[in-house]
Design a protein around this motif. Structure first.
Motif, PDB file in Angstrom:
ATOM      1  N   ALA A   1       0.846  -1.199   0.000  1.00 23.51           N
ATOM      2  CA  ALA A   1       0.000   0.000   0.000  1.00 23.51           C
ATOM      3  C   ALA A   1       0.881   1.248   0.000  1.00 23.51           C
ATOM      4  O   ALA A   1       0.601   2.216  -0.711  1.00 23.51           O
ATOM      5  CB  ALA A   1      -0.919  -0.023   1.223  1.00 23.51           C
TER       6      ALA A   1
ATOM      7  N   ILE B   1      -3.324   2.079   4.107  1.00 23.55           N
ATOM      8  CA  ILE B   1      -4.323   1.032   3.846  1.00 23.55           C
ATOM      9  C   ILE B   1      -5.618   1.665   3.334  1.00 23.55           C
ATOM     10  O   ILE B   1      -6.235   1.166   2.380  1.00 23.55           O
ATOM     11  CB  ILE B   1      -4.565   0.198   5.134  1.00 23.55           C
ATOM     12  CG1 ILE B   1      -3.331  -0.665   5.442  1.00 23.55           C
ATOM     13  CG2 ILE B   1      -5.832  -0.652   5.027  1.00 23.55           C
ATOM     14  CD1 ILE B   1      -3.063  -1.838   4.493  1.00 23.55           C
TER      15      ILE B   1
ATOM     16  N   SER C   1      -6.978   0.768  -0.338  1.00 21.98           N
ATOM     17  CA  SER C   1      -8.302   0.121  -0.389  1.00 21.98           C
ATOM     18  C   SER C   1      -9.248   0.910  -1.281  1.00 21.98           C
ATOM     19  O   SER C   1     -10.031   0.333  -2.044  1.00 21.98           O
ATOM     20  CB  SER C   1      -8.900  -0.002   1.014  1.00 21.98           C
ATOM     21  OG  SER C   1      -8.023  -0.681   1.862  1.00 21.98           O
TER      22      SER C   1
ATOM     23  N   LEU D   1      -6.304  -8.064   3.737  1.00 30.29           N
ATOM     24  CA  LEU D   1      -5.155  -7.510   4.451  1.00 30.29           C
ATOM     25  C   LEU D   1      -4.199  -8.631   4.821  1.00 30.29           C
ATOM     26  O   LEU D   1      -4.587  -9.584   5.509  1.00 30.29           O
ATOM     27  CB  LEU D   1      -5.647  -6.784   5.702  1.00 30.29           C
ATOM     28  CG  LEU D   1      -6.675  -5.686   5.391  1.00 30.29           C
ATOM     29  CD1 LEU D   1      -7.295  -5.159   6.676  1.00 30.29           C
ATOM     30  CD2 LEU D   1      -6.032  -4.552   4.592  1.00 30.29           C
TER      31      LEU D   1
ATOM     32  N   ILE E   1      -5.981  -1.018  11.259  1.00 29.41           N
ATOM     33  CA  ILE E   1      -5.756  -1.293   9.826  1.00 29.41           C
ATOM     34  C   ILE E   1      -7.053  -1.816   9.191  1.00 29.41           C
ATOM     35  O   ILE E   1      -7.426  -1.409   8.078  1.00 29.41           O
ATOM     36  CB  ILE E   1      -4.605  -2.338   9.691  1.00 29.41           C
ATOM     37  CG1 ILE E   1      -3.268  -1.724  10.111  1.00 29.41           C
ATOM     38  CG2 ILE E   1      -4.550  -2.970   8.319  1.00 29.41           C
ATOM     39  CD1 ILE E   1      -2.569  -0.901   9.071  1.00 29.41           C
TER      40      ILE E   1
ATOM     41  N   ALA F   1      -9.310   0.008   6.184  1.00 29.51           N
ATOM     42  CA  ALA F   1      -9.678  -0.625   4.905  1.00 29.51           C
ATOM     43  C   ALA F   1     -11.181  -0.500   4.667  1.00 29.51           C
ATOM     44  O   ALA F   1     -11.640  -0.346   3.530  1.00 29.51           O
ATOM     45  CB  ALA F   1      -9.256  -2.095   4.919  1.00 29.51           C
TER      46      ALA F   1
END
Ligand SMILES: Cc1cc2nc3c(=O)[nH]c(=O)nc-3n(C[C@H](O)[C@H](O)[C@H](O)COP(=O)(O)O)c2cc1C
Length: 325
Positions: A46, A90, A94, A107, A135, A139
């Motif tokens: 990412a 992230i 995403s 992930l 995280i 996302a």
């Protein structure tokens, strides 16, 4: 959240992400035989996506990371796998996955690669459960269904604490590779622990689908492991080596020499078309897998291993040697 995950058959069978193996070329070949119920991309950084697109302003068509992120419609449902230890990265990657039309984002919290762990990502995430939760939440801002792929602990098995932390974030799906980080892939996967993982899921987040991973040899083997453990599905990785018919239920031993060689030639063609910037030598692990199990395989494999470009491969694969071994 209503998503493709809720529409899957039960049990279901998915293809593991494997860097430089289940790339767009091999996935295309697989989707021409029989698709798994879900496809994964190889993992993509990412942070790398952000740096190349936003800082270096690299055009998408020239960006090698976006080449790793490509998929064709025939692969759906297809999930983009990303890694980072920074929630904002992230969130960025995403959202990009959503814009590119992926069906979900996954992930990576299990990769033991040192360069990834150094960034606090991959398996290192197991040591920072609070960050892992952030995280997952990051996302989710993309609107895509979020799944997690991880291991059963870092140095030792730690299912209770680690899986509970992830499941509290209610991911759509959780894949459990049944080995610790320390075990890498050196020991048999601990399928005896899958039932415990299912119990934790039932208690903490009953709507999360739970997928077992590690050493599943075939669809038949996967069905048995699902019955024994109560998992919703299994993920198959290395069993796809040399066998793009895996999800059609064919065993590697049933593949004829002609089928193997024709499949390899097709794969090499897709690789040259879809992965022009990648080293030709990445194909060599496929030579080992496809060119085996028939008379003359070792000799032909030796010749293939000596080739250095797709052009050289073509010369050999169009020769009598290739068709008449
Ligand atoms: C060559 C190779 C590359 C892999 N790359 C990834 C990856 O990009 N992301 C990931 O989550 N796991 C990756 N894995 C781990 C697999 O997804 C899977 O968890 C592991 O191989 C165990 O499953 P198996 O016994 O069915 O192969 C990789 C494994 C191999 C062998």
């Amino acid at each position: 959240m209503d998503s493709f995950w809720n529409k899957l058959p039960k049990p279901f069978f998915v293809l593991a992400p494997m860097a430089d193996v289940t790339d767009p070329a091999y996935r295309r070949l697989i989707s021409e035989t029989k698709n798994p119920d879900v496809m994964w991309t190889e993992f993509v950084s990412a942070d790398g996506l952000y740096a190349t697109r936003e800082k270096k302003k690299m055009p998408d068509v020239e960006n090698p990371l976006l080449r790793d992120f490509q998929f064709s419609e025939s692969e759906r449902p297809v999930v983009a796998q990303i890694f980072s230890s920074k929630p904002e990265m992230i969130a960025y990657a995403s959202k990009l996955a959503a814009e590119l039309g992926f069906d979900g984002v996954d992930l990576n919290m299990g990769c033991p690669d040192k360069s990834i762990e150094k960034q606090g990502a991959g398996a290192a995430m197991i040591k920072t459960p609070e960050l892992a939760k952030e995280i997952i939440a990051a996302a989710r801002t993309s609107g895509l269904p979020v799944s997690v792929k991880t291991r059963i602990g870092y140095n030792a098995v730690n299912l209770e604490e680690w899986l509970t932390a992830i499941l509290e974030e209610k991911p759509a799906a959780l894949t459990v590779h049944l080995r610790t980080r320390k075990e890498m892939s050196k020991v048999d996967a601990h399928w005896e622990l899958m039932g415990n993982a299912v119990e934790i899921r039932n208690r903490v987040s009953p709507d999360t689908l739970i997928i077992g991973n590690g050493d599943v040899q075939s669809i038949e083997d996967g069905k048995k492991k699902i019955v024994d453990s109560g998992a919703d599905g299994v993920m198959l990785g290395r069993a796809i080596f040399g066998n793009p018919w895996l999800f059609a239920g064919r065993a590697s031993e049933s593949l004829s020499k002609e089928e193997r060689l024709a499949a390899l030639a097709q794969l090499a063609r897709y690789f040259s078309e879809l992965r022009p910037a990648k080293s030709y030598h990445l194909l060599k692990k496929h030579f080992k897998a496809f060119v085996s199990g028939f008379d003359g395989a070792a000799e032909l494999r030796g010749k293939l291993m000596e080739t250095n470009s797709y052009q050289e491969f073509l010369v050999l694969s169009n020769s009598k040697e290739y068709s008449s071994v």
